[in-house]
Design a protein around this motif. Structure first.
Motif, PDB file in Angstrom:
ATOM      1  N   LEU A   2      -2.196   7.798  -1.415  1.00 32.50           N
ATOM      2  CA  LEU A   2      -1.317   8.962  -1.967  1.00 32.50           C
ATOM      3  C   LEU A   2      -0.358   9.358  -0.787  1.00 32.50           C
ATOM      4  N   GLU A   3      -0.716   9.351   0.370  1.00 29.23           N
ATOM      5  CA  GLU A   3       0.008   9.717   1.606  1.00 29.23           C
ATOM      6  C   GLU A   3       0.885   8.497   1.959  1.00 29.23           C
ATOM      7  N   ARG A   6       3.722   9.080  -0.636  1.00 23.13           N
ATOM      8  CA  ARG A   6       4.599  10.322  -0.247  1.00 23.13           C
ATOM      9  C   ARG A   6       5.542   9.998   0.736  1.00 23.13           C
ATOM     10  N   GLN A   9       8.416   7.882  -0.517  1.00 21.75           N
ATOM     11  CA  GLN A   9       9.323   8.702  -1.351  1.00 21.75           C
ATOM     12  C   GLN A   9      10.140   9.635  -0.372  1.00 21.75           C
ATOM     13  N   ARG A  10       9.438   9.988   0.967  1.00 22.46           N
ATOM     14  CA  ARG A  10      10.260  10.731   1.774  1.00 22.46           C
ATOM     15  C   ARG A  10      11.401   9.814   2.212  1.00 22.46           C
TER      16      ARG A  10
END
Length: 222
Positions: A2-3, A6, A9-10
């Motif tokens: 998940l990290e 993220r 996506q960032r």
């Protein structure tokens, strides 16, 4: 997992934001060039047309050719400027050529005297990383033009097998680093640098200009 998603996506969000900001800066550059370059060309063309209107002799044909050339030059300027509005330019021509275009613009508009030094052999940089690096550099350029009151802007790109080292320095008014540690522009540049695993350092003091150093690792990009 998940990290990692993220973080990816960032990174994509920052790519999109940088593209928009590059386009916005390009629009500002276009306004400068429209005023200083194309405006001057067209004004000269108008003067020559007015002269032609009051002369009827063998020189009219030559004058007409001059006007046609001026108009042609103007159209070419417009075409060149239109290319700068496309964020894909940085992806197509690369970081080094994009910097050259920007510095040539500053020189042409007499904002300051720029120099570009290249050391080593150019290495491959992921186009998405180039967008981030170019936006950091472009932001420094913009700050120099707006606030530094500089006469000179020196840019150095040094390619090594391990890293691309970028050094940019102006000879402007500078500032007190203690007063800008929380400056959003500086923090924004550092944040962007971290996205591409680059190290950014920023030094300045009143009356001594600003020095930006940026080290982008060429190895271990995964």
């Amino acid at each position: 997992m998940l990290e990692k998603l993220r973080a990816e996506q960032r990174f994509e969000d920052e790519i999109f934001k940088s593209r928009i900001e590059i386009q916005e800066q390009a629009l500002k550059n276009v306004s400068w060039e429209l005023h200083d370059n194309i405006g001057q060309l067209l004004s000269t063309a108008v003067m020559q047309i007015n002269i032609m209107g009051t002369t009827i002799d063998t020189q009219s044909s030559d004058s007409l050719q001059d006007v046609r050339k001026l108009v042609g030059d103007s159209l070419q300027e417009i075409r060149n400027l239109s290319k700068t509005l496309n964020h894909e330019v940085i992806e197509n021509v690369g970081l080094e050529k994009s910097i050259r275009v920007e510095l040539k613009r500053f020189e042409k508009l007499n904002f300051l005297t720029p120099t570009l030094t290249i050391k080593g052999e150019e290495g491959y940089i992921d186009p998405k990383d180039e967008i981030i690096l170019y936006r950091i550099i472009q932001e420094f350029f913009s700050n120099t033009i707006k606030h530094a009151e500089a006469s000179n802007l020196d840019v150095e790109l040094e390619y090594t097998p391990e890293a691309l080292r970028i050094k940019i320095q102006d000879d402007g008014v500078g500032f007190d680093m203690k007063s800008v540690q929380a400056n959003s522009g500086l923090l924004n540049m550092k944040s962007r640098a971290s996205l591409v695993k680059a190290k950014l350092d920023y030094k300045s003091s009143p009356g001594k200009g600003v020095l930006l150093t940026l080290s982008y690792p060429m190895l271990d990009r995964n």
